[in-house]
Design an enzyme around this catalytic site. Structure first.
Site, PDB file in Angstrom:
ATOM      1  N   ARG A   1       5.162  -6.125  37.723  1.00  0.00           N
ATOM      2  CA  ARG A   1       5.853  -5.218  38.643  1.00  0.00           C
ATOM      3  C   ARG A   1       6.490  -4.091  37.847  1.00  0.00           C
ATOM      4  NH1 ARG A   1       9.609  -8.563  42.748  1.00  0.00           N
ATOM      5  NH2 ARG A   1      10.491  -6.465  42.928  1.00  0.00           N
TER       6      ARG A   1
ATOM      7  N   ARG B   1      18.373  -5.931  54.584  1.00  0.00           N
ATOM      8  CA  ARG B   1      19.017  -5.292  53.430  1.00  0.00           C
ATOM      9  C   ARG B   1      19.953  -4.163  53.841  1.00  0.00           C
ATOM     10  NH1 ARG B   1      14.599  -6.818  49.567  1.00  0.00           N
ATOM     11  NH2 ARG B   1      15.108  -6.120  47.484  1.00  0.00           N
TER      12      ARG B   1
ATOM     13  N   ARG C   1      11.007 -11.547  33.816  1.00  0.00           N
ATOM     14  CA  ARG C   1       9.999 -11.656  34.880  1.00  0.00           C
ATOM     15  C   ARG C   1       8.974 -10.532  34.756  1.00  0.00           C
ATOM     16  NH1 ARG C   1      12.135 -11.471  41.003  1.00  0.00           N
ATOM     17  NH2 ARG C   1      12.332  -9.244  40.599  1.00  0.00           N
TER      18      ARG C   1
ATOM     19  N   ARG D   1      18.219  -0.703  41.520  1.00  0.00           N
ATOM     20  CA  ARG D   1      18.070  -1.739  42.556  1.00  0.00           C
ATOM     21  C   ARG D   1      19.375  -2.509  42.727  1.00  0.00           C
ATOM     22  NH1 ARG D   1      13.128  -4.782  40.207  1.00  0.00           N
ATOM     23  NH2 ARG D   1      13.384  -6.205  41.964  1.00  0.00           N
TER      24      ARG D   1
ATOM     25  N   LYS E   1      15.834 -15.873  44.756  1.00  0.00           N
ATOM     26  CA  LYS E   1      15.512 -16.066  46.180  1.00  0.00           C
ATOM     27  C   LYS E   1      14.088 -16.604  46.354  1.00  0.00           C
ATOM     28  CE  LYS E   1      16.416 -11.781  47.533  1.00  0.00           C
ATOM     29  NZ  LYS E   1      16.868 -11.113  46.284  1.00  0.00           N
TER      30      LYS E   1
HETATM   31  P1  AMP Z   1      12.022  -7.459  46.444  1.00  0.00           P
HETATM   32  O1  AMP Z   1      10.726  -8.090  46.078  1.00  0.00           O
HETATM   33  O2  AMP Z   1      12.695  -8.163  47.593  1.00  0.00           O
HETATM   34  O3  AMP Z   1      12.952  -7.272  45.270  1.00  0.00           O
HETATM   35  O4  AMP Z   1      11.687  -5.991  46.985  1.00  0.00           O
HETATM   36  C1  AMP Z   1      11.068  -5.038  46.164  1.00  0.00           C
HETATM   37  C2  AMP Z   1      11.201  -3.645  46.768  1.00  0.00           C
HETATM   38  O5  AMP Z   1      10.597  -3.624  48.078  1.00  0.00           O
HETATM   39  C3  AMP Z   1      12.638  -3.185  47.004  1.00  0.00           C
HETATM   40  O6  AMP Z   1      13.206  -2.611  45.832  1.00  0.00           O
HETATM   41  C4  AMP Z   1      12.435  -2.152  48.114  1.00  0.00           C
HETATM   42  O7  AMP Z   1      11.888  -0.947  47.596  1.00  0.00           O
HETATM   43  C5  AMP Z   1      11.347  -2.795  48.965  1.00  0.00           C
HETATM   44  N1  AMP Z   1      11.922  -3.666  50.016  1.00  0.00           N
HETATM   45  C6  AMP Z   1      11.799  -5.026  50.125  1.00  0.00           C
HETATM   46  N2  AMP Z   1      12.464  -5.489  51.197  1.00  0.00           N
HETATM   47  C7  AMP Z   1      13.042  -4.410  51.782  1.00  0.00           C
HETATM   48  C8  AMP Z   1      13.886  -4.238  52.910  1.00  0.00           C
HETATM   49  N3  AMP Z   1      14.293  -5.275  53.655  1.00  0.00           N
HETATM   50  N4  AMP Z   1      14.284  -2.971  53.209  1.00  0.00           N
HETATM   51  C9  AMP Z   1      13.888  -1.925  52.485  1.00  0.00           C
HETATM   52  N5  AMP Z   1      13.128  -2.022  51.385  1.00  0.00           N
HETATM   53  C10 AMP Z   1      12.685  -3.244  51.030  1.00  0.00           C
END
Ligand code: AMP
Length: 190
Positions: free
Chosen positions: A134, A89, A128, A146, A14
């Site tokens: 991370r 989400r 990654r 996740r 993404k």
């Molecule tokens: P990402 O970088 O999109 O994979 O997000 C990393 C982490 O941020 C996720 O595993 C969640 O803990 C939190 N997070 C990101 N976006 C959301 C969302 N829309 N709702 C809830 N938690 C989020």
């Protein structure tokens, strides 16, 4: 105005594709994951709230996430459109997003989902993790959590927008530019 949701499991590309889409279509990119990481790195109250959830690979509560998203949208009143990456989400987040855009006389035009199978995702995220720093990328149990959270809480969002005839699915494995061509085709058809 075009508002897009870039959808897909963690590690589906993404972020990579969002960077190309904003360049071509001049949209404002909002990644809730990036926003939370920024808040965490600055140790803000919002970052502190998000930290424990992110560390476990759980979702940050909807109320916190939706308030942050709303602030970010409000900060760009002149945007030609938005690309939402990693949001919504949950169904609650999707309903809140629809309400927020409708207050502005707008709407979501398309959800574009990148389909990538689990084994490929785990490999990509591991790779990654070597450079991203991370912690949620380097622990396989957290990565799997996740993916589980994505399947149970997030995939219903695809169906929610499919009911509005807005969901599009793209195979997210192959050359980055080829995948981008498929995405561009959807955006140009809107
Ligand atoms: P990402 O970088 O999109 O994979 O997000 C990393 C982490 O941020 C996720 O595993 C969640 O803990 C939190 N997070 C990101 N976006 C959301 C969302 N829309 N709702 C809830 N938690 C989020």
């Amino acid at each position: 105005m075009k508002n897009l949701i870039l959808f897909g499991p963690p590690g589906s590309g993404k972020g990579t594709q969002a960077a190309k889409i904003i360049e071509k279509f001049a949209l404002v990119h909002i990644s809730t994951g990036d926003l939370f990481r920024y808040e965490m790195s600055n140790d803000t109250p919002l970052g502190q709230q998000a930290k424990a959830f992110m560390a476990k690979g759980e979702l940050v509560p909807d109320s916190v996430t939706i308030a942050m998203l709303r602030n970010k949208v409000d900060a760009h009143p002149d945007a030609k459109g938005f690309i939402f990456d990693g949001f919504p989400r949950t169904i609650t987040q999707a309903q809140a997003l629809d309400a927020l855009l409708s207050e502005q006389g707008s709407a979501i035009h398309a959800l574009i989902a990148l389909q990538v199978e689990d084994a490929e995702i785990v490999e990509r995220i591991k790779k990654r993790g070597v450079t991203s720093g991370r912690t949620d990328d380097t622990n396989e149990a957290i990565v799997r959590n996740r993916i589980d959270v994505y399947k149970s809480e997030t995939t219903p969002v695809y169906d929610y927008y499919a009911q509005q005839q807005k969901s599009h699915s793209i195979h997210g494995v192959g050359e980055i530019d080829e995948i981008f061509e498929l995405i561009s085709g959807v955006v140009e058809s809107l």
